[in-house]
Design an enzyme around this catalytic site. Structure first.
Site, PDB file in Angstrom:
ATOM      1  N   SER A 143      31.743 -36.559  74.410  1.00 44.57           N
ATOM      2  CA  SER A 143      31.729 -37.287  73.577  1.00 44.57           C
ATOM      3  C   SER A 143      31.637 -38.538  75.255  1.00 44.57           C
ATOM      4  O   SER A 143      31.302 -39.537  75.109  1.00 44.57           O
ATOM      5  CB  SER A 143      33.213 -37.774  74.107  1.00 44.57           C
ATOM      6  OG  SER A 143      34.671 -37.591  75.595  1.00 44.57           O
TER       7      SER A 143
ATOM      8  N   ARG B 198      27.767 -52.310  88.026  1.00 46.92           N
ATOM      9  CA  ARG B 198      29.366 -51.448  89.382  1.00 46.92           C
ATOM     10  C   ARG B 198      28.280 -51.768  90.885  1.00 46.92           C
ATOM     11  O   ARG B 198      29.746 -51.759  91.114  1.00 46.92           O
ATOM     12  CB  ARG B 198      28.339 -49.761  89.049  1.00 46.92           C
ATOM     13  CG  ARG B 198      29.930 -49.869  87.248  1.00 46.92           C
ATOM     14  CD  ARG B 198      29.729 -48.293  87.510  1.00 46.92           C
ATOM     15  NE  ARG B 198      30.146 -48.059  85.924  1.00 46.92           N
ATOM     16  CZ  ARG B 198      30.254 -46.340  85.204  1.00 46.92           C
ATOM     17  NH1 ARG B 198      28.735 -46.119  85.892  1.00 46.92           N
ATOM     18  NH2 ARG B 198      29.938 -46.273  83.985  1.00 46.92           N
TER      19      ARG B 198
ATOM     20  N   CYS C 115      33.127 -42.131  84.041  1.00 48.76           N
ATOM     21  CA  CYS C 115      34.477 -41.399  84.268  1.00 48.76           C
ATOM     22  C   CYS C 115      34.555 -40.275  85.088  1.00 48.76           C
ATOM     23  O   CYS C 115      35.791 -40.550  85.089  1.00 48.76           O
ATOM     24  CB  CYS C 115      34.198 -40.968  82.269  1.00 48.76           C
ATOM     25  SG  CYS C 115      32.333 -40.398  82.639  1.00 48.76           S
TER      26      CYS C 115
ATOM     27  N   VAL D 118      34.750 -44.886  72.826  1.00 51.14           N
ATOM     28  CA  VAL D 118      35.136 -46.276  73.780  1.00 51.14           C
ATOM     29  C   VAL D 118      36.401 -46.782  73.355  1.00 51.14           C
ATOM     30  O   VAL D 118      37.701 -47.699  73.690  1.00 51.14           O
ATOM     31  CB  VAL D 118      34.189 -46.069  75.338  1.00 51.14           C
ATOM     32  CG1 VAL D 118      35.087 -47.211  75.868  1.00 51.14           C
ATOM     33  CG2 VAL D 118      33.816 -44.910  75.544  1.00 51.14           C
TER      34      VAL D 118
ATOM     35  N   HIS E  19      36.285 -34.617  80.789  1.00 52.54           N
ATOM     36  CA  HIS E  19      35.996 -33.577  81.272  1.00 52.54           C
ATOM     37  C   HIS E  19      36.905 -33.193  82.884  1.00 52.54           C
ATOM     38  O   HIS E  19      38.129 -33.591  83.282  1.00 52.54           O
ATOM     39  CB  HIS E  19      35.435 -35.865  82.722  1.00 52.54           C
ATOM     40  CG  HIS E  19      34.581 -36.067  81.568  1.00 52.54           C
ATOM     41  ND1 HIS E  19      33.691 -35.519  80.358  1.00 52.54           N
ATOM     42  CD2 HIS E  19      33.575 -37.430  82.464  1.00 52.54           C
ATOM     43  CE1 HIS E  19      32.739 -35.999  80.166  1.00 52.54           C
ATOM     44  NE2 HIS E  19      32.681 -37.094  81.061  1.00 52.54           N
TER      45      HIS E  19
ATOM     46  N   GLY F  97      32.354 -47.758  68.503  1.00 49.47           N
ATOM     47  CA  GLY F  97      32.091 -46.809  69.663  1.00 49.47           C
ATOM     48  C   GLY F  97      33.398 -45.380  69.809  1.00 49.47           C
ATOM     49  O   GLY F  97      34.271 -46.348  69.776  1.00 49.47           O
TER      50      GLY F  97
HETATM   51  N1  LIG Z   1      32.113 -41.961  76.774  1.00 49.16           N
HETATM   52  C1  LIG Z   1      32.682 -41.403  77.651  1.00 49.16           C
HETATM   53  O1  LIG Z   1      33.217 -41.227  78.466  1.00 49.16           O
HETATM   54  C2  LIG Z   1      32.180 -43.424  78.462  1.00 49.16           C
HETATM   55  C3  LIG Z   1      33.082 -43.311  80.126  1.00 49.16           C
HETATM   56  C4  LIG Z   1      32.820 -44.326  81.091  1.00 49.16           C
HETATM   57  C5  LIG Z   1      31.398 -44.927  80.183  1.00 49.16           C
HETATM   58  N2  LIG Z   1      30.833 -45.615  79.161  1.00 49.16           N
HETATM   59  C6  LIG Z   1      30.024 -46.257  78.610  1.00 49.16           C
HETATM   60  O2  LIG Z   1      31.193 -46.915  77.653  1.00 49.16           O
HETATM   61  C7  LIG Z   1      29.873 -47.768  76.920  1.00 49.16           C
HETATM   62  C8  LIG Z   1      29.787 -47.526  75.150  1.00 49.16           C
HETATM   63  O3  LIG Z   1      30.283 -45.774  75.619  1.00 49.16           O
HETATM   64  P1  LIG Z   1      30.456 -45.174  74.492  1.00 49.16           P
HETATM   65  O4  LIG Z   1      31.268 -43.661  74.263  1.00 49.16           O
HETATM   66  O5  LIG Z   1      32.079 -45.551  73.528  1.00 49.16           O
HETATM   67  O6  LIG Z   1      28.996 -44.786  73.074  1.00 49.16           O
HETATM   68  P2  LIG Z   1      29.325 -45.112  71.360  1.00 49.16           P
HETATM   69  O7  LIG Z   1      30.255 -44.742  71.036  1.00 49.16           O
HETATM   70  O8  LIG Z   1      27.742 -44.607  71.586  1.00 49.16           O
HETATM   71  O9  LIG Z   1      29.537 -46.522  71.323  1.00 49.16           O
HETATM   72  C9  LIG Z   1      28.758 -47.653  71.147  1.00 49.16           C
HETATM   73  C10 LIG Z   1      29.252 -49.255  70.753  1.00 49.16           C
HETATM   74  O10 LIG Z   1      28.309 -49.567  71.171  1.00 49.16           O
HETATM   75  C11 LIG Z   1      27.606 -50.833  69.771  1.00 49.16           C
HETATM   76  N3  LIG Z   1      26.694 -51.259  69.739  1.00 49.16           N
HETATM   77  C12 LIG Z   1      24.822 -50.556  70.295  1.00 49.16           C
HETATM   78  N4  LIG Z   1      24.145 -51.640  70.444  1.00 49.16           N
HETATM   79  C13 LIG Z   1      24.614 -52.374  70.810  1.00 49.16           C
HETATM   80  C14 LIG Z   1      23.590 -54.271  70.067  1.00 49.16           C
HETATM   81  N5  LIG Z   1      22.851 -53.909  70.441  1.00 49.16           N
HETATM   82  N6  LIG Z   1      24.434 -54.894  69.893  1.00 49.16           N
HETATM   83  C15 LIG Z   1      26.687 -54.869  70.279  1.00 49.16           C
HETATM   84  N7  LIG Z   1      26.857 -53.924  70.226  1.00 49.16           N
HETATM   85  C16 LIG Z   1      25.751 -52.402  70.024  1.00 49.16           C
HETATM   86  C17 LIG Z   1      27.634 -49.735  68.798  1.00 49.16           C
HETATM   87  O11 LIG Z   1      27.789 -50.357  67.519  1.00 49.16           O
HETATM   88  P3  LIG Z   1      27.065 -49.880  66.164  1.00 49.16           P
HETATM   89  O12 LIG Z   1      27.802 -48.606  65.736  1.00 49.16           O
HETATM   90  O13 LIG Z   1      26.956 -51.173  65.503  1.00 49.16           O
HETATM   91  O14 LIG Z   1      26.145 -49.133  66.800  1.00 49.16           O
HETATM   92  C18 LIG Z   1      29.047 -49.175  69.161  1.00 49.16           C
HETATM   93  O15 LIG Z   1      30.172 -49.796  68.814  1.00 49.16           O
HETATM   94  C19 LIG Z   1      28.227 -47.010  77.509  1.00 49.16           C
HETATM   95  O16 LIG Z   1      27.949 -48.528  78.159  1.00 49.16           O
HETATM   96  C20 LIG Z   1      28.899 -45.549  78.093  1.00 49.16           C
HETATM   97  O17 LIG Z   1      28.406 -45.752  79.498  1.00 49.16           O
HETATM   98  C21 LIG Z   1      31.897 -44.597  78.124  1.00 49.16           C
END
Ligand SMILES: NC(=O)c1ccc[n+]([C@@H]2O[C@H](COP(=O)([O-])OP(=O)(O)OC[C@H]3O[C@@H](n4cnc5c(N)ncnc54)[C@H](OP(=O)(O)O)[C@@H]3O)[C@@H](O)[C@H]2O)c1
Length: 344
Positions: free
Chosen positions: A160, A99, A130, A14, A242, A12
């Site tokens: 993102s 959290r 974030c 992050v 952001h 993903g």
């Molecule tokens: N983006 C931000 O600014 C931000 C900031 C703070 C917190 N977060 C949090 O961080 C987390 C990830 O965000 P992201 O932006 O990186 O999302 P993302 O780009 O959509 O990536 C999601 C990741 O989770 C994996 N995943 C999904 N379902 C799964 C499952 N059943 N088992 C194992 N792995 C699984 C995906 O794997 P596959 O590729 O195999 O589907 C991918 O590696 C979320 O909880 C989000 O709320 C994000």
């Protein structure tokens, strides 16, 4: 001896940053394991100059893992973070799932690093939202000086923040508009290309969205329960970074010059504040950087002791991956992260 670290959600937005930041900051690892869903079994991700092949979460045995960085969404965290913690790994959880649990510390190291020691109750430490992280990095030194009463925030949050699907949607819609094709709305509730959307996450009963509620309750938990905060969170067509327009009311007087000096020496903050065209930071410039940038610091004369400023940070780095790795470093520095004995 180093640690065995698992990154769950490694494919993903992050997760990839987490791997990059662990390598950049030379976190003391013996082994790093990249884990994602079944869809990504064998997919290659980078860890420094090495390539790791992704393993599947449901088949992974965490019993010799010391530290797990969870970044695969709330549903996965709900199920898996306690299970992984029960196998003896300290979990740093990036989702919103844990959290507000009173037994889980919510940590931004520049603000409340010592709270990491509270991880023992559940084996989980939560990484805040974030937009909360960059806000509290900016507010903490000002709160120490003049005691904050009330904060009003409007956010301008990049796509993102909604994961890789959010970035793909902005990219796809922009291309469709330029080639006069139909624009599909899948990830966001309205078109995001050449537009903006005053809704992030779901609506709550009181009319605020869950993203706005998260900023209110998380700021109280991390910084001070007495601070009143109200927010309007907006998604904007920016890929990374952001931004926030912040108005703060203090108990004690504080001038813009004092605030600028305080922020200049505050940890994690860079002030760019020239009162001339371009003398401020934009998300484009903050992308790929670690700091929380502050610009446009000025006195808000509509309240007794008021300041207004502009705050920008890379949501994937300080807003997520970097903060998680800094939490891990805070554990290591306090001698709270133990490496398990592993077969040679
Ligand atoms: N983006 C931000 O600014 C931000 C900031 C703070 C917190 N977060 C949090 O961080 C987390 C990830 O965000 P992201 O932006 O990186 O999302 P993302 O780009 O959509 O990536 C999601 C990741 O989770 C994996 N995943 C999904 N379902 C799964 C499952 N059943 N088992 C194992 N792995 C699984 C995906 O794997 P596959 O590729 O195999 O589907 C991918 O590696 C979320 O909880 C989000 O709320 C994000």
């Amino acid at each position: 001896m180093g640690y065995k670290v698992a990154v769950v959600g490694a494919t993903g937005n992050v997760g990839r940053e987490m791997l990059g930041i662990l390598a950049e900051r030379q976190f003391p690892v013996d082994e790093v394991v990249a884990i994602a869903s079944r869809r990504s079994m064998g997919v290659e991700v980078s860890f420094g100059d090495r390539t790791l092949k992704c393993k599947t979460l449901e088949h992974y045995d965490f019993s010799d893992v010391d530290l797990c960085l969870m970044s695969a969404g709330g549903a996965v965290s709900k199920d898996w973070s306690p299970k992984i913690a029960a196998q003896g790994a300290v979990v740093i959880d990036n989702s919103s799932q844990w959290r507000m649990d009173p037994d889980v510390p919510l940590v931004v190291p520049e603000v409340n690093a010592d709270a990491v020691s509270g991880f023992r109750k559940k084996g989980i430490i939560a990484n805040p939202n974030c937009s909360t992280i960059q806000l509290v990095v900016a507010l903490k030194p000002l709160h120490d000086k003049a005691k904050i009463k009330r904060v009003v925030v409007a956010t301008y949050q990049s796509v993102s923040g909604a994961g890789k699907d959010g970035m793909d949607e902005l990219d796809r819609q922009t291309k469709a508009l330029y080639s006069l094709q139909e624009v599909e709305e899948k990830k966001f509730p309205k078109r995001i290309a050449f537009n903006l959307i005053p809704q992030i996450d779901v609506f709550m009963e009181d009319g605020f969205t869950k993203e706005e509620w998260k900023m209110m309750v998380e700021t109280k938990k991390i910084l001070d329960p007495k601070i009143k905060l109200t927010a309007t969170c907006v998604r904007v067509p920016v890929f990374i970074g952001h931004s926030e327009a912040v108005n703060v009311e203090f108990e004690k007087p504080i001038t813009a010059d004092e605030a600028r000096d305080i922020l200049r020496s505050a940890p994690g903050v860079v002030v760019i504040d020239k009162r001339e065209p371009g003398g401020y930071i934009t998300p484009h410039e903050a992308a790929g950087e670690d700091a929380t940038y502050i610009s446009r610091i000025r006195e808000d004369i509509t309240v007794e002791n008021g300041l207004a400023f502009w705050c920008v940070s890379d949501n994937l780095r300080k807003g997520a991956a970097l903060n998680a790795v800094q939490i891990a470093e805070a554990l290591v520095n306090r001698g709270l992260l133990q490496a398990k004995k592993r077969a040679a």
